[in-house]
Design a protein around this motif. Structure first.
Motif, mmCIF file in Angstrom:
data_model
loop_
_atom_site.group_PDB
_atom_site.id
_atom_site.type_symbol
_atom_site.label_atom_id
_atom_site.label_comp_id
_atom_site.label_asym_id
_atom_site.label_seq_id
_atom_site.Cartn_x
_atom_site.Cartn_y
_atom_site.Cartn_z
ATOM 1 N N ILE A 91 0.839 -1.201 0.000
ATOM 2 C CA ILE A 91 0.000 0.000 0.000
ATOM 3 C C ILE A 91 0.871 1.246 0.000
ATOM 4 O O ILE A 91 0.617 2.207 -0.731
ATOM 5 C CB ILE A 91 -0.948 0.000 1.218
ATOM 6 N N ALA A 92 1.925 1.229 0.829
ATOM 7 C CA ALA A 92 2.836 2.382 0.906
ATOM 8 C C ALA A 92 3.527 2.646 -0.424
ATOM 9 O O ALA A 92 3.845 3.789 -0.757
ATOM 10 C CB ALA A 92 3.872 2.152 2.006
ATOM 11 N N GLN A 93 3.726 1.582 -1.216
ATOM 12 C CA GLN A 93 4.380 1.724 -2.514
ATOM 13 C C GLN A 93 3.379 1.947 -3.652
ATOM 14 O O GLN A 93 3.762 1.999 -4.817
ATOM 15 C CB GLN A 93 5.222 0.476 -2.806
ATOM 16 N N GLY A 94 2.091 2.038 -3.281
ATOM 17 C CA GLY A 94 1.063 2.302 -4.286
ATOM 18 C C GLY A 94 0.611 1.093 -5.068
ATOM 19 O O GLY A 94 -0.011 1.223 -6.122
ATOM 20 N N VAL A 95 0.888 -0.123 -4.557
ATOM 21 C CA VAL A 95 0.505 -1.351 -5.262
ATOM 22 C C VAL A 95 -0.905 -1.758 -4.853
ATOM 23 O O VAL A 95 -1.153 -2.061 -3.691
ATOM 24 C CB VAL A 95 1.484 -2.503 -4.944
ATOM 25 N N LYS A 96 -1.827 -1.755 -5.805
ATOM 26 C CA LYS A 96 -3.218 -2.189 -5.563
ATOM 27 C C LYS A 96 -3.738 -1.640 -4.241
ATOM 28 O O LYS A 96 -4.233 -2.374 -3.384
ATOM 29 C CB LYS A 96 -3.304 -3.713 -5.569
ATOM 30 N N LYS A 97 -3.654 -0.341 -4.076
ATOM 31 C CA LYS A 97 -3.955 0.282 -2.795
ATOM 32 C C LYS A 97 -5.349 -0.054 -2.275
ATOM 33 O O LYS A 97 -5.526 -0.416 -1.115
ATOM 34 C CB LYS A 97 -3.789 1.798 -2.899
ATOM 35 N N ALA A 98 -6.352 0.070 -3.137
ATOM 36 C CA ALA A 98 -7.732 -0.144 -2.692
ATOM 37 C C ALA A 98 -7.962 -1.596 -2.282
ATOM 38 O O ALA A 98 -8.478 -1.877 -1.198
ATOM 39 C CB ALA A 98 -8.706 0.260 -3.790
ATOM 40 N N ALA A 99 -7.568 -2.538 -3.141
ATOM 41 C CA ALA A 99 -7.786 -3.959 -2.856
ATOM 42 C C ALA A 99 -6.978 -4.406 -1.639
ATOM 43 O O ALA A 99 -7.499 -5.099 -0.756
ATOM 44 C CB ALA A 99 -7.428 -4.798 -4.074
ATOM 45 N N ASN A 100 -5.710 -4.015 -1.571
ATOM 46 C CA ASN A 100 -4.861 -4.425 -0.454
ATOM 47 C C ASN A 100 -5.343 -3.853 0.870
ATOM 48 O O ASN A 100 -5.217 -4.489 1.917
ATOM 49 C CB ASN A 100 -3.408 -4.008 -0.703
ATOM 50 N N ARG A 101 -5.914 -2.653 0.827
ATOM 51 C CA ARG A 101 -6.464 -2.074 2.058
ATOM 52 C C ARG A 101 -7.678 -2.878 2.524
ATOM 53 O O ARG A 101 -7.878 -3.087 3.724
ATOM 54 C CB ARG A 101 -6.838 -0.611 1.827
ATOM 55 N N ASP A 102 -8.484 -3.339 1.569
ATOM 56 C CA ASP A 102 -9.631 -4.191 1.918
ATOM 57 C C ASP A 102 -9.164 -5.483 2.578
ATOM 58 O O ASP A 102 -9.735 -5.920 3.586
ATOM 59 C CB ASP A 102 -10.447 -4.522 0.665
#
Length: 458
Positions: A91-102
């Protein structure tokens, strides 16, 4: 050779020992499997009992190895926390931010609290049944099928990590199913209700308390853009910056076909027409992994962003894009009381925490919260559903175009809007031209005249 610490006790040289960690009174067991040291807790504070427990652990690990079962295992919570750390790094690196946060939320709020105490390789269908029961209890509702798919994806991440690290074997990985409640179709607003929705904002903003008017005004503009673009409520708009806006302004002079006499001349009356639209580069949300998408907005979106620019910067929209490209768009000015103003404090631009509650209040106060046909509550997502319904039904927009605009798929459109797409095609299904072509002629061609068929005598 360094002296061994008093907190370390060897049971079998080079194979098995117990040790105390700093600031802990519980003995840890360290044992070697295939030349690799493994570590787990004995759960004992007494040294004698800890040594006995350590022998049991090492014996069990060797038996498991002989039976082709992973000799090393870990608690679910330990493996899951490692997965959460990886997700946060992504998430910090901007990888699949929305899905990974879920996935992070699912693991932290549901899976770790419910399954954390179990060994990761001992989670069977009985344990999964317990997960189903406690999840419903925690959610206070039966989760939808899409929610369960998200939970299963997060759970599989933990199992895959455990298999990769040798804590469980692939054959012990349970097959996960999503038998949740099917997602219900969200209710939309009718044309009449959309007019009421848009028309009620101006007075509602005026009658609000002084410290709420800026936020109320921002909600109005947020709603306008959602209705006009079909964007997903939440991050798709709230993460937009001015640099993500591309203006499309066209002017044209058109003749009206009307003429006037002026100074012995007959002159045609012309109208000056100005078309103002824009494109929004949406980079967050479900389409972020595909590089985002361009969403088209009409004059309604243009005017909404122009109002935000005037309130926040006292400039018009084109100037805001030029001067403040890296500022977030959907922000509102902090309310300052008289004392703060006298002290020279400058108002900050504040992000809204959530529009859900305020939007619900607005709908309630304007008798728009409940859909009269289904008796269901409207949500911000109802605006996206309204956009799709109206574009399909009234503007004859094709599903292929709508897929690009909304960042969805044909399958999702067919699932949620099949009844609308059937209405859209009604004029084509009438088949006026076909009916004209195949109508029955009053006078038949002689070739097709009725002729009695004589029956053969038997």
């Amino acid at each position: 050779m360094s002296a061994r610490k008093e907190t370390t006790h060897i049971i079998t040289e080079g194979e098995l020992l117990v040790a105390l960690r700093e600031r802990s009174t519980i003995w840890q067991c360290r044992y070697k499997i295939d030349g690799v040291w493994q570590r787990t807790t004995t759960g004992e504070r007494d040294l004698k009992r800890a040594k006995a427990k350590a022998k049991e652990i090492a014996l069990e690990a060797n038996i498991r190895k002989k039976n082709n079962i992973t000799p090393i295992t870990r608690l679910f919570r330990d493996v899951a926390r490692g997965v959460v750390k990886k997700l946060r790094d992504d998430i910090a690196q901007g990888v699949k931010k929305a899905a990974n946060r879920d996935y992070e939320i699912v693991l932290t709020n549901y899976l770790i609290p419910i399954l954390g105490k179990y060994k990761v390789d001992s989670i069977d269908y009985e344990v999964l049944a317990e997960l189903d029961e406690k999840r419903i209890e925690k959610m206070k509702r039966v989760p939808s099928q899409s929610t369960l798919l998200t939970h299963n994806a997060a759970l599989n991440m933990v199992f895959d990590e455990a298999i990769y690290k040798g804590y469980m074997s692939p054959v012990s990985k349970p097959l996960l199913k999503a038998k949740g409640k099917k997602s219900e179709k969200r209710v939309e607003f009718s044309v009449k209700e959309v007019k009421a929705l848009r028309g009620g904002f101006e007075n509602w903003i005026k009658v609000g308390r002084a410290d709420t008017r800026e936020l109320r005004a921002l909600l109005r503009d947020y709603v306008e853009v959602l209705l006009d673009t079909g964007a997903r409520p939440g991050k798709e708009l709230l993460d937009l910056k001015w640099v993500h806006v591309e203006l499309d302004i066209k002017s044209d002079i058109q003749g009206t076909g009307e003429f006037v006499e002026e100074e012995d001349q007959v002159l045609e009356i012309f109208n000056w027409k100005l078309e103002r639209s824009l494109y929004l580069k949406i980079l967050t949300g479900k389409t972020s992994k595909k590089g985002g998408r361009l969403a088209f907005g009409t004059t309604n979106s243009f005017n909404a962003l122009d109002r935000i620019a005037q309130r926040n910067y006292e400039v018009r929209l084109p100037e805001a894009i030029e001067k403040y490209p890296n500022d977030y768009i959907f922000r509102y000015r902090e309310y300052l009381n008289d004392e703060e103003k006298k002290a020279g404090k400058k108002p900050r631009l504040i992000p809204p925490t959530s529009f859900v509650k305020l939007f619900r209040t607005y709908l309630t106060e304007h008798n728009l919260l409940i859909d009269p046909a289904t008796n269901k509550e409207r949500q911000p997502y109802s605006l996206r559903h309204t956009y799709a319904t109206m574009r399909l039904l009234h503007d004859q927009v094709t599903p292929q175009v709508l897929v690009k605009q909304m960042g969805t798929s044909i399958a999702m459109l067919e699932k949620h809007y099949d009844h609308i797409m059937t209405k859209q095609a009604a004029h084509q299904l009438k088949g006026d031209e076909t009916r004209q072509l195949i109508r029955a002629d009053i006078v038949l061609d002689e070739k097709y005249q009725y002729k009695e068929t004589k029956k053969k005598k038997t």
